[in-house]
Design an enzyme around this catalytic site. Sequence first.
Site, PDB file in Angstrom:
ATOM      1  N   SER A   1     -54.596  -9.759  76.220  1.00  0.00           N
ATOM      2  CA  SER A   1     -54.920  -8.613  75.438  1.00  0.00           C
ATOM      3  C   SER A   1     -55.101  -9.193  74.056  1.00  0.00           C
ATOM      4  CB  SER A   1     -53.920  -7.794  75.506  1.00  0.00           C
ATOM      5  OG  SER A   1     -52.903  -7.833  74.428  1.00  0.00           O
ATOM      6  N   LYS A   2     -55.908  -8.290  73.314  1.00  0.00           N
ATOM      7  CA  LYS A   2     -56.111  -8.660  71.937  1.00  0.00           C
ATOM      8  C   LYS A   2     -54.651  -8.531  71.049  1.00  0.00           C
ATOM      9  CE  LYS A   2     -59.683  -7.872  68.404  1.00  0.00           C
ATOM     10  NZ  LYS A   2     -60.119  -7.272  67.515  1.00  0.00           N
ATOM     11  N   ARG A   3     -54.060  -7.725  71.418  1.00  0.00           N
ATOM     12  CA  ARG A   3     -52.770  -7.738  70.600  1.00  0.00           C
ATOM     13  C   ARG A   3     -52.010  -9.039  70.820  1.00  0.00           C
ATOM     14  NH1 ARG A   3     -48.433  -5.146  72.218  1.00  0.00           N
ATOM     15  NH2 ARG A   3     -49.427  -4.689  74.228  1.00  0.00           N
ATOM     16  N   ARG A   4     -51.958  -9.447  72.056  1.00  0.00           N
ATOM     17  CA  ARG A   4     -50.913 -10.504  72.142  1.00  0.00           C
ATOM     18  C   ARG A   4     -51.443 -11.914  72.268  1.00  0.00           C
ATOM     19  NH1 ARG A   4     -49.305  -7.728  77.165  1.00  0.00           N
ATOM     20  NH2 ARG A   4     -50.919  -8.777  78.037  1.00  0.00           N
TER      21      ARG A   4
END
Length: 468
Positions: free
Chosen positions: A237-240
């Site tokens: 995920s882009k966030r993680r």
Amino acid sequence: MAARPRLRFAPSPTGYLHVGGARTVLFNWLVARRTGGEMLLRIEDTDVERNRPELTDDILEQIQWLGLGWDGEPVHQSERLHLYAKAADQLLAAGRAYWCDCTPEQVQQRAAERGGPPGYDGHCRDRGLERGPGTALRFRVPDEGVTSFDDLVRGTVSFENAKLEDFVLLRSNGIPTFLLANVVDDADMGITHVVRGEEHVNGTPKYLLIADALGLDHRPVFAHLPVLVNEQRKKLSKRRDSVSVAEFRAAGYLPEAMVNYLALLGWGPPDGVEIRPLDEIVELFRLEDVNPSPAFFDTRKLQHFNAEYIRKLDADEFVARARPFFTHAETEAVVRPLAELVRDRVRLLSEVEPMVDFLLSDDITYDEASWRKHVAKHGERSAAMLDAAVQRLEACEWRADAIEAALLAAAEDAGFVNPEGRPQMSKAQGPVRVAVTGRGVGPPLYESLVVLGRGRTLDRLRAARAAL
Ligand code: GLU
């Protein structure tokens, strides 16, 4: 004679190329190269919000950086809206599609009242609505039957039509969904192989139903590639996680290392040799050998690949590849004489300049842990070593072998010797290295001192001696 295979990479404009997208491009490209086919590029920008060049530029740029060129000019769906409108008209005229004026709230509310799975209930199927403000065109999914396809990676995949909702073909703003545009274009462009991410498996029966309803004979071969997961086995995920190719590029990865690593996400060569030239991968690669289970995107392994690829560069090439990462005018001049030594010790091109920063500035701050471990721990012997090093280095010739001999003698002077009386250079180097570079690790010491020069070396040794 069978037609030349035609593949395509069909990104939606998201602003960046995801490593999963890069793996998809690569697998398409590998098949095209091996079979003498073509790989086309199609930008799926029917969504007006996303129809902005800056959302596509990075994708094209990173594909080129990876060295995975496409054939012909990129096709933009935003320039082909008339084709999708025509297909929609055809489906409407054939009774395979209908207008619907339900709002998302109404669809949701009815689903909640009915219980069970969410989704559209076919409310407007027989209402005979005309096109109007707020109407969307929906596909009439057959009530019965099964839609199946053979996936090169997953085998036969089947969906019961009764479980598929009547999905949208044209949104209320008149813009086609990617489902419709995707089918029309694959047929129009003569695509023989649809190689894409696993997230599209569930959309494939819709693809086939649309193709069928349009009377298209065209049926590509499908291959849905496994999802990429992180160390916790969670979807990237882009966030993680680091997911954009541009981030890896900026961190100092080589495109050839990236490409080699991406090839192994879901696939492996039969002989198990993982690090190998791309032309060998082209020869060995088969979509049939791709494994459907999630593939671990292992950044550490990628780093290891990168270090291996960096080590294979010759000195000139290494400096040229590292150059974009230099921020000081003098970096190249200090790296050059040490090029091979530095090359064999970095994993990323971005590590090159920090490794030689002690040659760029005379402002040395001692790393605390290094000072403790390599200087303070040896007490008086460190002071003696620094004094002896100053004395010996004042007089010796300024070449690596002469510097080595001088420091060997200094180690004996200072008592850095083993029980047999032989100098212990691994320990004796410590105070000198920390004095000169601020750290306990770095490129080989003698060669580094040659580049640093006698005057600066002696100044730093004296400064460290004074700090003791
Ligand atoms: N535009 C889709 C995406 O970016 C790809 C669809 C396809 O490859 O068929 O996920």
